[in-house]
Motif scaffolding. Structure first.
Motif, PDB file in Angstrom:
ATOM      1  N   GLY A  60      19.545 -21.456  17.078  1.00 33.64           N
ATOM      2  CA  GLY A  60      18.805 -22.190  18.095  1.00 33.64           C
ATOM      3  C   GLY A  60      17.423 -21.604  18.325  1.00 33.64           C
ATOM      4  O   GLY A  60      16.436 -22.335  18.444  1.00 33.64           O
ATOM      5  N   ASN A  61      17.333 -20.277  18.400  1.00 39.51           N
ATOM      6  CA  ASN A  61      16.043 -19.622  18.577  1.00 39.51           C
ATOM      7  C   ASN A  61      15.124 -19.878  17.383  1.00 39.51           C
ATOM      8  O   ASN A  61      13.928 -20.103  17.548  1.00 39.51           O
ATOM      9  N   PHE A  62      15.689 -19.830  16.186  1.00 43.83           N
ATOM     10  CA  PHE A  62      14.893 -20.110  14.986  1.00 43.83           C
ATOM     11  C   PHE A  62      14.307 -21.510  15.059  1.00 43.83           C
ATOM     12  O   PHE A  62      13.112 -21.709  14.806  1.00 43.83           O
TER      13      PHE A  62
ATOM     14  N   ARG B 129      13.822 -23.416  17.770  1.00 45.30           N
ATOM     15  CA  ARG B 129      12.864 -23.523  18.876  1.00 45.30           C
ATOM     16  C   ARG B 129      11.521 -22.904  18.523  1.00 45.30           C
ATOM     17  O   ARG B 129      10.466 -23.494  18.762  1.00 45.30           O
ATOM     18  N   TYR B 130      11.549 -21.709  17.954  1.00 42.69           N
ATOM     19  CA  TYR B 130      10.294 -21.022  17.657  1.00 42.69           C
ATOM     20  C   TYR B 130       9.592 -21.606  16.436  1.00 42.69           C
ATOM     21  O   TYR B 130       8.364 -21.558  16.339  1.00 42.69           O
ATOM     22  N   THR B 131      10.339 -22.180  15.508  1.00 46.81           N
ATOM     23  CA  THR B 131       9.718 -22.886  14.392  1.00 46.81           C
ATOM     24  C   THR B 131       8.978 -24.117  14.905  1.00 46.81           C
ATOM     25  O   THR B 131       7.837 -24.384  14.502  1.00 46.81           O
ATOM     26  N   LEU B 132       9.611 -24.865  15.817  1.00 44.95           N
ATOM     27  CA  LEU B 132       8.950 -26.028  16.402  1.00 44.95           C
ATOM     28  C   LEU B 132       7.735 -25.621  17.240  1.00 44.95           C
ATOM     29  O   LEU B 132       6.711 -26.297  17.227  1.00 44.95           O
ATOM     30  N   LEU B 133       7.853 -24.515  17.971  1.00 38.93           N
ATOM     31  CA  LEU B 133       6.711 -24.027  18.749  1.00 38.93           C
ATOM     32  C   LEU B 133       5.545 -23.692  17.820  1.00 38.93           C
ATOM     33  O   LEU B 133       4.396 -24.072  18.085  1.00 38.93           O
ATOM     34  N   ALA B 134       5.825 -22.985  16.733  1.00 44.46           N
ATOM     35  CA  ALA B 134       4.771 -22.648  15.773  1.00 44.46           C
ATOM     36  C   ALA B 134       4.161 -23.913  15.175  1.00 44.46           C
ATOM     37  O   ALA B 134       2.934 -24.014  15.027  1.00 44.46           O
ATOM     38  N   PHE B 135       5.006 -24.896  14.868  1.00 40.41           N
ATOM     39  CA  PHE B 135       4.516 -26.166  14.327  1.00 40.41           C
ATOM     40  C   PHE B 135       3.595 -26.844  15.336  1.00 40.41           C
ATOM     41  O   PHE B 135       2.520 -27.333  14.973  1.00 40.41           O
TER      42      PHE B 135
ATOM     43  N   LYS C 129      26.541 -24.071  17.754  1.00 34.04           N
ATOM     44  CA  LYS C 129      25.250 -23.655  17.203  1.00 34.04           C
ATOM     45  C   LYS C 129      24.971 -22.253  17.725  1.00 34.04           C
ATOM     46  O   LYS C 129      24.924 -22.020  18.921  1.00 34.04           O
ATOM     47  N   SER C 130      24.778 -21.323  16.818  1.00 29.50           N
ATOM     48  CA  SER C 130      24.583 -19.935  17.223  1.00 29.50           C
ATOM     49  C   SER C 130      23.243 -19.767  17.946  1.00 29.50           C
ATOM     50  O   SER C 130      22.293 -20.507  17.681  1.00 29.50           O
TER      51      SER C 130
END
Length: 160
Positions: free
Chosen positions: A126-128, A130-136, A121-122
């Motif tokens: 992974g950052n995408f 993590r930050y999508t879940l954080l925003a959610f 997993k690049s």
């Protein structure tokens, strides 16, 4: 017919390390992985418990009868809790980043096969995630606060 090996075996192999260093690196990797899982669980627990407290505040306000000053105090508490929750979620995100950096640093000392599996997993993907879940999570907490505020606003206020 010649046996064609994949290019994966042409990757640079890290310097060999002795068993003591390997054990130390494995321990660091394991502890960082455990900490990462703990932090992720804490993020979700923070969101869930904040929403549960919002619901509790609304139920308590409905049961005890909402005076204008009481509703104002609860509104201030909701705003404070929302800010604190968002702050904690961001702190947990930084903690995750530090643990991931530790995991990646340790992984560079392991075999090429380990590194290949570790990088399936690049980091960008992974950052995408993590930050999508954080925003959610942040949006869910803010929506919970807004719904709680709207619920408090619908309560009859005494005295009129």
């Amino acid at each position: 017919m010649a046996d064609n090996k994949s290019d994966d075996l042409d990757e640079p192999v890290p310097d060999p390390i002795d068993d003591e260093v390997r054990a130390e690196l494995s321990l660091i990797y394991s502890k960082a992985n455990d900490a990462l899982l703990f932090v992720k669980a804490q993020q979700w627990w923070t969101v869930g418990s904040t929403l549960a407290v919002f619901m509790g505040l609304l139920v308590i306000a409905k049961l005890v009868g909402a005076k204008a000053g009481y509703v104002s105090a609860l509104t201030g508490l909701i705003i404070l809790m929302t800010c604190a929750c968002v702050f904690m979620l961001v702190i947990y995100q930084f903690w995750q980043h530090n643990e991931l950096a530790r995991i990646h640093a340790v992984a560079t000392h392991f075999s090429a096969t380990f590194q290949k599996i570790h990088t399936i997993k690049s980091p960008t993907e992974g950052n995408f995630h993590r930050y999508t879940l954080l925003a959610f999570m942040i949006v869910v907490v803010i929506l919970g606060a807004a719904i709680t505020y709207m619920g408090l606003d619908q309560l009859p206020r005494w005295p009129r």
